[in-house]
Enzyme design. Structure first.
Site, PDB file in Angstrom:
ATOM      1  CD  GLU A   1       5.756   6.673  11.327  1.00 15.43           C
ATOM      2  OE1 GLU A   1       5.743   7.944  12.099  1.00 15.43           O
ATOM      3  OE2 GLU A   1       5.185   5.907  11.925  1.00 15.43           O
TER       4      GLU A   1
ATOM      5  CG  ASP B   1       1.654  -5.808  -9.986  1.00  8.39           C
ATOM      6  OD1 ASP B   1       2.865  -6.481  -9.466  1.00  8.39           O
ATOM      7  OD2 ASP B   1       0.941  -6.464  -9.405  1.00  8.39           O
TER       8      ASP B   1
END
Ligand SMILES: *Cc1c(COP(=O)(O)O)cnc(C)c1O
Length: 420
Positions: free
Chosen positions: A61, A205
């Site tokens: 993380e 996108d």
């Protein structure tokens, strides 16, 4: 590509025969059929090997150099390589390679740039947009006020003047371009102008056309758009996943939206495979590949139109086309998809603009050439593929005939080996 990749599944074969057999059968299906789903591709052995690697074991993380777990020295190398290669490939200022897939990548940009209830504009699903572009059943249509645009009824293409007019009326915070079923070139420069005129965040996108944008076969919006998302597994020919590219000024907001905003630990084996795919896409051969995808799509479109099928907008500029099977062959999209499947030809039913049928059983099918091009097929092979398609549609209710076509399809595909 004349690849004959080896699968290394020796341990799996011994340990879990049920899963091994299913994977083996799926590989056979991929090799023996004509794969026309335009959002799919076949990855190289190098990409497969990276995906099957020990990167999956690690928690990391955070971002390179700033992790919440120890032991990330080599994970940082993988992720940094993915970022640097991606920047070079798309000429991007900033890249986040952690999005787990295309939908979460879009979610992260919206989450970074809008508040709940804010207005944005995206294309209708039924005219080429993706679910995450504001469809009412999707989070994007529920959390935000999405005002959707469509294509022009007559040309079945984007009408930029109409989009500008709509944008002036609704004053969106963000305008999204880039689609999932639009066969024509997108004028990204025009979208930038429209966004500037109404003060909207300019987002694309490019999930479907990323491989074409990276090679300049399609205009690449990355250098001058605020943020661009893409999947890595479609024309980009990498592992299943996604990336976000953005201007430096939005980098911190977008990185924070991905982690800790929406995701936990990155999938490091996938990110390593993304780095491998970007290396491949930077090779000169990848440009030839992207070019061939479009040549093949045009050749397939020609064949289908010669045989009397109506294509939406009368053709294609990219890797995909929408075929009106209802008008051309009196078949519903669902029926056409099923008949083709029985013949070993894979596509998906799809709405066509201003469809008079339902989204569950629309008038069209969507087909494309990325997989066949990866297998090494050329324009002359597209003629044969078109003939198979038309023959299957003409015999849609004759199972015996479809089975016979499946045999012919298998024989044809044997000429283009890929995975062994
Ligand atoms: C495929 C696609 C997505 C979604 O990608 P997933 O990885 O399936 O979540 C998003 N946007 C567009 C335009 C797509 O074509």
């Amino acid at each position: 590509m004349e690849a004959r990749y080896e699968m290394h599944l020796d341990f799996l074969r011994e340990y879990d025969k049920e899963i091994f057999d299913a994977i083996e059968a799926e590989k056979q299906r991929q090799m023996e059929g004509i794969e026309l789903i335009p959002s799919e591709n076949l990855v190289s052995q190098a990409v497969l090997e990276a995906m099957g690697s020990v990167g999956t074991n690690k928690y990391s993380e955070g971002y390179p150099g700033k992790r919440y777990y120890g032991g990330n020295e080599y994970i940082d190398v993988m992720e940094s390589l993915a970022i640097e290669r991606c920047k070079k490939l798309f000429n991007a200022e900033h890249v986040n390679v952690q999005p787990l897939s295309g939908s979460p990548a879009n979610m992260a940009v919206y989450y970074a740039m809008m508040g709940v209830g804010d207005t944005f504009m995206g294309m209708k699903l039924t005219e080429g947009g993706h679910l995450t572009h504001g469809h009412p059943v999707n989070f994007s249509g529920k959390l935000y006020n999405c005002v959707q645009y469509g294509v022009d009824k007559k040309t079945e293409r984007l009408d930029y003047d109409a989009i500008l007019k709509q944008a002036k009326e609704v004053k969106p915070k963000l305008i999204l371009s880039g689609y999932t079923a639009y066969p024509r070139e997108i004028d990204f420069k025009r979208f930038r102008e429209i966004c500037d005129e109404v003060g909207a965040f300019c987002m694309a996108d490019i999930a479907h056309i990323a491989g074409l944008c990276a090679t300049g076969i399609h205009e690449n919006p990355v250098p001058y758009f605020d943020a661009v998302t893409t999947t890595t597994h479609k024309t980009l020919r990498g592992p299943r996943g996604a990336i976000i590219m953005c201007k430096e000024e939005f980098a911190e907001k977008i990185d924070k939206a991905v982690f800790p905003g929406l995701q936990g630990g990155p999938h490091n084996h996938i990110n390593a495979a993304k780095a491998v795919a970007f290396k491949e896409a930077l090779e000169p051969e990848f440009k030839d590949y992207a070019e061939q995808i479009v040549k093949n799509a045009k050749a397939l479109a020609e064949t289908l139109m010669e045989k009397g099928l109506r294509l939406i907008s009368n053709g294609t500029d990219n890797h995909l086309m929408l075929v009106d099977v209802f008008k051309g062959k009196g078949l519903a999209g669902k029926q056409a998809e099923h008949a083709l499947e029985l013949a070993g030809i894979y596509c998906n039913k799809n709405t066509i603009p201003f469809d008079t049928r339902t989204p569950w059983d629309p008038s069209g099918i969507r087909i494309g050439t990325p997989v066949l091009t990866t297998r090494g097929m050329k324009e002359s092979d597209m003629k044969q593929v078109g003939e198979f398609i038309v023959k299957a549609l003409d015999n849609a209710s004759d199972e015996g005939k479809l089975k016979q076509i499946k045999e012919e399809v298998k024989e044809f595909c044997d000429g283009f080996p890929f995975y062994r």
